[in-house]
Structure formats: C-alpha cells, structure tokens
Enzyme design. Sequence first.
Site, PDB file in Angstrom:
ATOM      1  N   ASP A 198       1.620   3.371  -4.738  1.00 45.66           N
ATOM      2  CA  ASP A 198       2.520   3.891  -3.704  1.00 45.66           C
ATOM      3  C   ASP A 198       2.729   2.809  -2.655  1.00 45.66           C
ATOM      4  O   ASP A 198       2.138   1.732  -2.726  1.00 45.66           O
ATOM      5  CB  ASP A 198       1.976   5.178  -3.074  1.00 45.66           C
ATOM      6  N   HIS A 273       8.602   3.818  -3.436  1.00 51.44           N
ATOM      7  CA  HIS A 273       7.165   3.933  -3.167  1.00 51.44           C
ATOM      8  C   HIS A 273       6.433   2.706  -3.706  1.00 51.44           C
ATOM      9  O   HIS A 273       5.365   2.823  -4.313  1.00 51.44           O
ATOM     10  CB  HIS A 273       6.596   5.209  -3.784  1.00 51.44           C
ATOM     11  N   GLU A 341      12.287  10.066  -4.563  1.00 53.06           N
ATOM     12  CA  GLU A 341      12.566   9.643  -3.188  1.00 53.06           C
ATOM     13  C   GLU A 341      12.993   8.179  -3.097  1.00 53.06           C
ATOM     14  O   GLU A 341      12.568   7.443  -2.209  1.00 53.06           O
ATOM     15  CB  GLU A 341      11.339   9.903  -2.310  1.00 53.06           C
TER      16      GLU A 341
END
Length: 515
Positions: A198, A273, A341
């Site tokens: 991440d 990420h 995302e």
Amino acid sequence: MRYIYLIILGLFFSVINMEANNSASISLVPCPTNVVPGTGSFQFTPKTVFAVETEEQAAIVRLLSDQFTCAAGFTPKLKVDSKKGNLVLQTDKTIKSEAYCLEITPKKITVRAADAKGFFYALQSIRQLLPPAIESAVKVDGTEWIVPAMTITDEPRFGYRGLMVDVARFFVPKENLLRIIDCMGMLKLNTLHLHLVDDNGWRIEIKKYPLLTEIGASRVERPGKLFPERRNQRQGEPTVEKGFYTQDDIREIVAYAAARRIEVIPEIEMPAHTNSSLAAYPELACPVVDRFVGVLPGIGGKNSEIVYCAGNDSVFSFLEDVIDEVSELFPSKYIHLGGDEASKVNWAKCPKCRARMEAEHIEHTEELQSYFMTRMSNYVRSKGKEVMGWDELTNSTLPEGAIIYGWQGFGKAALKAAAQGHRFIMTPARSLYFIRYQGPQWFEPLTYFGNNTLKDVYTYEPVQEEWNPVYEDLLMGVQASMWTEFCNSPDDVEYQLFPRLLALSDIAWAKKGTK
C-alpha cells in the site's frame, strides 16, 4: 495467546441447543450442521491412543496432541496405518470435501471424512469441546480432559471463508500473524488474504528489487498523530523501518497456514496505493509528477493520487518481475491485484498515458485502467494463477475470469460482475470491515466509518432476496477485511478482530437460518 482466551470466552456466548429432552447444550463456533447428544463423556488420559491411516492424517493429529503435551503434561500415543485406538480417523469418500462426521462415545472417538480438511475441522471441534485449559502453554493441574458424548455431522456453507489482514499500513509481526492463523483454523476459516502492498508500506521481500524493502518498508515517524493527521515525508527527512516479511518468513507463514488448511492469497496492489514502491523507484510514476514521492505515513492528501504510469512499459516489466517471485512463494491458485481507488489525475495529463490511449484506441481513462489490469491479469494467468480484484474493476471492462470482491457499501458492485458471469466474494464495508467501531464510539479506540458491532456482523446475510438466482451460484463466499490504518500495535489488531471473527465464522460455515 491473549486472544485465544477471548475466543474461548466467546464460545460460551454462542451455544448450540442440542435436540435432547434434558436440554443439554454445548459450545461450538461455527454452528455445526447437526448434533445428536449422547450419554456420558470421553476422557483423554496418558493411555489414549490416536490411530490414523496416513502420515498426512498423523500431521493433523499432532497439532492436537501437541496441545495435550503443553496443557495436560502427557502426549497421546500415535499409531500410523492402524485402525486400533481410542481416537480413530477413517477415510470415507462418500462424505463431501471439508465435511466430517464425529462420533464421540465414552469408550471411543471416531472421525470420518473424505480428505485432510474434513479431518482437521473435526479435530477443531474436539479442541473446542475440551476444557478451555487445553489452550494453555504450560501444564494445568486438576483438570479432567473430557468431551461430552455426541454425534456431529457437519459441512460448510461456503467454500471461501476468508479474512483479509492489511499488513501494509500496520506491519503485523510474523509471530502475531501465525497466532491469528491458528485462531482462523480453530474457527474453520480457510483463506487468509494478505494485503502486502500500500502507500504506507511494502511488506514483502523481492530479490530483484531490494529497494522495495530498503526504502518502501520505512516511513517517517509522527509520534502521537493519528493516521489522518500525519504530515507527509519531506525530502531528506529520515525514516524508520516498520517491518517486512523476508521470503523465508513468507514460506514459514504459508506452511503454517497450510498445516491448518488455510490458503494464503497475496495481494500486490496496482495501479494505485503504490507510493511505497514509487518511493523506491520513482521512474515508475508518470513523468508529469512534480513532487517528492515518499512512503506515506498517513492518508497522504494529493500524494495518494500518484500511481503507476499506464503508458510506461517499464512499469509492466517491473510488475511482471514482482509477480514472478510472488508466484513462486505462494502456492495459492489466486493472486489479488487490487485495482481500487485509482486516481486518474496524472494519467489525464501524462503524455505517455495519452500516447497509450491513442495507440490502443482507448477513449476514457477508466478504460485505460482496464487496459492496465487486463495486461497484468493476462500475465498472472500465464503463470497458471487466477486473478482477483476489488469491485472498482466493474467501472470498466473486466479482465477475463477476474474474481471480484464486493466491498463498497453493502458490496452490490460485485453483482455487476456476477451479471457478466464472474465469480465474486462478499466483504461489504457496511458489515464486514473490522476497521469500524465495534462498540460505543466514546469507549472504543479511535477509528472511522461508523460501527460494525458483533450483532451487525453476526446478522449479516450475504445472499439477498432480490438477487437474481444465478448470482448465488457465482458467490464463492465471504470475507472480513481488517484494515489497519488506526492500529499501532498487535494488540490493536487483535482488539479489532475479536470477538467479531467468531461471528464471521458462523456466517461462512453455518447453513442459512441456523446461526
């Protein structure tokens, strides 16, 4: 082993009422399919003999006998390729995979199953039926090691019964992760999804790219600051290593899980990420990025918009090399590629990304993500693996055969994949995200996103009445997701997991309407 005892405590609050005139009851989680009470009890003693047919069965039995060694001070005898004993394992190919039949009488325990998974789960039921002191790491005196007589026939509802642990934002030390795995096995959960990558950390050693852990596993300290409050690293500011798993660690974790019939699925997040890898190899970002890229200590603000460049072929070469090593380390047939995302801000401005879109006749940046994920998915499939991803992949053309995790809200985006014939897993944020509060917010450790109480988790039913009936056939199972932004110690992770993990096990195993 603090949380082992939390589980045992939780067992007393999940009682199965047996069909008996004397209203006898036992405590087992998850709820077995059928329990018929017997009379009396079976007692384990130093003279108890375990009889198994194969060395594979013997390895499963040793997990239980080792607990007797520690807690009871004696080790039951073990006979391989034998049918004579006090606890006997018998292969029965008429029983489904993972299912088992457990018959306990005062004189003998007989376990029948078709495979190692079924035998393991039967022994976990015996483990739970024993006095809680069986979990002790030191000898306990004055305890009778007895289990009540009964017959259990049992099988799981779902084939996929999972827990995702985010080891990227908070690095969970190997020893703590192994204990979580042991609890998962005890609760008959069979899949550990490891979120290894991440913005906040790269947690797996990749031999070809040592900077991934030399730089990507470290970040600046922000003492006393909560995750949303932590300022980004300034260029030249010193960092502190937060931990990573060596490849030998990974092999140990995978083997430990396999002994407990748990498959470990690695997640290598992309294209977003990824600040931890871009901090190590900034040339993999779009050339329009004009700010320092560091491992994010918190949310990151606009820095979290920095993602892999979809127009740079070096990005794909890099990720393919990573997948090569990950494929060797994890025998799982699945690799999770993330896909959630992903900001398109830099892609829209990047000349390389625009050139890619023109060359591939792509009209929208969402479809550019589809190109990115499809290209990587094809490579994963070339390694003999299947691809998994978060439900944002349904915003554009889905990669062939991709398995989708429904997470947003109640996970309904996954149904868009099901409508196209894709398999899916439900891990809805509104019900199964363990980052959320599980009690009164004034009392709980600070986090965000509202509440998921024990009752919320326990009463969640993944198959909704309004579903198209064909969707249920594509539903592989359920997963709880333990995100760790607000965790600062292993105790924090354990606090968030328990007792809600017990409720998850019942959702995943017990037949609908029998919890």
